[in-house]
Design a protein around this motif. Sequence first.
Motif, mmCIF file in Angstrom:
data_model
loop_
_atom_site.group_PDB
_atom_site.id
_atom_site.type_symbol
_atom_site.label_atom_id
_atom_site.label_comp_id
_atom_site.label_asym_id
_atom_site.label_seq_id
_atom_site.Cartn_x
_atom_site.Cartn_y
_atom_site.Cartn_z
ATOM 1 N N ASN A 1 0.829 -1.205 0.000
ATOM 2 C CA ASN A 1 0.000 0.000 0.000
ATOM 3 C C ASN A 1 0.866 1.260 0.000
ATOM 4 O O ASN A 1 2.046 1.220 0.387
ATOM 5 N N ASP A 2 0.278 2.377 -0.427
ATOM 6 C CA ASP A 2 1.018 3.633 -0.382
ATOM 7 C C ASP A 2 0.759 4.350 0.939
ATOM 8 O O ASP A 2 0.052 3.839 1.817
ATOM 9 N N GLU A 3 1.331 5.548 1.064
ATOM 10 C CA GLU A 3 1.268 6.262 2.347
ATOM 11 C C GLU A 3 -0.145 6.664 2.719
ATOM 12 O O GLU A 3 -0.467 6.832 3.908
ATOM 13 N N THR A 4 -1.028 6.821 1.740
ATOM 14 C CA THR A 4 -2.413 7.192 2.048
ATOM 15 C C THR A 4 -3.264 5.979 2.388
ATOM 16 O O THR A 4 -4.445 6.119 2.688
ATOM 17 N N GLY A 5 -2.667 4.785 2.315
ATOM 18 C CA GLY A 5 -3.403 3.578 2.668
ATOM 19 C C GLY A 5 -4.061 2.876 1.490
ATOM 20 O O GLY A 5 -4.734 1.856 1.677
ATOM 21 N N PHE B 1 6.232 2.738 -0.790
ATOM 22 C CA PHE B 1 5.196 1.742 -0.536
ATOM 23 C C PHE B 1 5.552 0.966 0.720
ATOM 24 O O PHE B 1 6.731 0.683 0.968
ATOM 25 N N ALA B 2 4.532 0.609 1.481
ATOM 26 C CA ALA B 2 4.728 -0.257 2.641
ATOM 27 C C ALA B 2 4.396 -1.691 2.242
ATOM 28 O O ALA B 2 3.406 -1.944 1.550
ATOM 29 N N ARG C 1 -8.972 1.779 0.447
ATOM 30 C CA ARG C 1 -8.121 2.362 1.482
ATOM 31 C C ARG C 1 -8.199 1.518 2.754
ATOM 32 O O ARG C 1 -9.282 1.270 3.274
ATOM 33 N N MET C 2 -7.049 1.099 3.244
ATOM 34 C CA MET C 2 -7.014 0.287 4.454
ATOM 35 C C MET C 2 -7.197 1.150 5.709
ATOM 36 O O MET C 2 -7.020 2.373 5.683
#
Length: 478
Positions: A319-323, A393-394, A348-349
């Motif tokens: 996921n990216d920084e915005t979830g 990305f996480a 979005r998580m």
Amino acid sequence: MPGDLDLVTFGQRLRHLRRSRKMTLADLGERVGRAPSQLSLLENGKREPKLSLLTSLAQALGVSVEELLSRQPPSRRAQLEIAVEEAQRDPVYQTLNLPHLKVGKRVPNDVLEHIVGLYDELKRRNNKPTATPEEARLANADLRRQMRERGNYFEAIEKTAQETLDAVGYSGGALSQGQILSIVTHHGFTLRYVQDLPRSVRSVTDTRNRRLYLKRESLGMHSPRTILLQTLGHFVLGHSQPRDFADFLRQRVEANYFAAAVLIPESTAVPYLQEAKQARDLSVEDLRDVYSVSYEMAAHRFTNLANRHLDLVCHFIRNDETGIIYKAYENDGLIFPTDDTGAIEGQRMCRYWSGRQVFASPDRYSIYYQYTDKPNGTHWCVAHVDPSRERNFAITLGVPYKESRWFRGRETTNRTQSNCPTGECCVRPPSELASRWEGNVWPSARAHSHVLSALPSGTFPGVDETDVYTFLERHAAE
């Protein structure tokens, strides 16, 4: 005698050289000791010449064998005749149910130009937009269901990857560059590094000359050797041009799996992971370091082997920084946010999941561990921000609470509670904030135009075919 000789092009060159020397088939046949009918079969691309005959033909025509075997059509006329012949073999053309057109000397060039132009337009129209966003999400959801049912383990691809490794004498550890080049050679390809690769592609494969082209640079989290093996995977696994987006997506997943199975071989990775589990010291970062791959590849490869060989269920998220979720997999009961088609990608998580909490940690680039209490149970997760050129990305790997005992980082005190997808969690703002600001804010949202449009057209979505063909034309003579 080259096994990949293009018989149609060879026949055209033979006919062109014979006619330019004012010879009839009978004249040439007398010089090489062959019947005119046999030479006619050669010129029409119906028979492959033996090496001895090639030598005789070259001598009779006063050219080298190399010139006779050149892959380039000898003239525009010959190029058009070849194009018409190849067009008539295409299943798309054959759906027209037209009789086969034999191109004789009296058929003008402009007629052939028209046929080739119409065929190109037929192909272009056949390559309609591959899928609408809704169709793409459904294809993603269906593929993820199939992956979950098989524990994300592809036995046939594992076997193919091991056969490839055996062929180059792999014995353990991270693959060397020499071994990777040996794999390319083993499968009949040559590798060319270039600086002018089209922007819309990660690699280009010239299937006629068996050449793989790529840049000496990483694309996001993909290293050149990863891209090389992913590209090669399509050919090793026998993929043909994708029929639709679902087929394209399946092929992409299989090729990526092949690359991971070669870079992190089952034969050595499984004993290593089993020993780490016995020591209660499983870690994605160690798998990454031992095999010199990206954190994402190590985490995703863990999901391939966990269920089959470690008796573990797990989940994986990118996921990216915005979830926003870009990639996800689970067989451990984790409930992802989904749209009404069941798709996860683009959702979005929860802000309390580790994939978003890692961005708020004091050192976002360090390994981050967390327990998250969720409506259907507690999960332990390890998250890591893998930086790329475009954005960070996480990557998260998680397991149910009871399985955390096998992993390094299980003693973490980081703990959050998530009630998502209920509105009482993070879907709605806290009541105190809402009471102060509701009705007094007008945010300008980023436009997500891709949500409203069809996916890029073409057999390979998003690829600029003109750029690719121009690139190959530029390198063909090398």
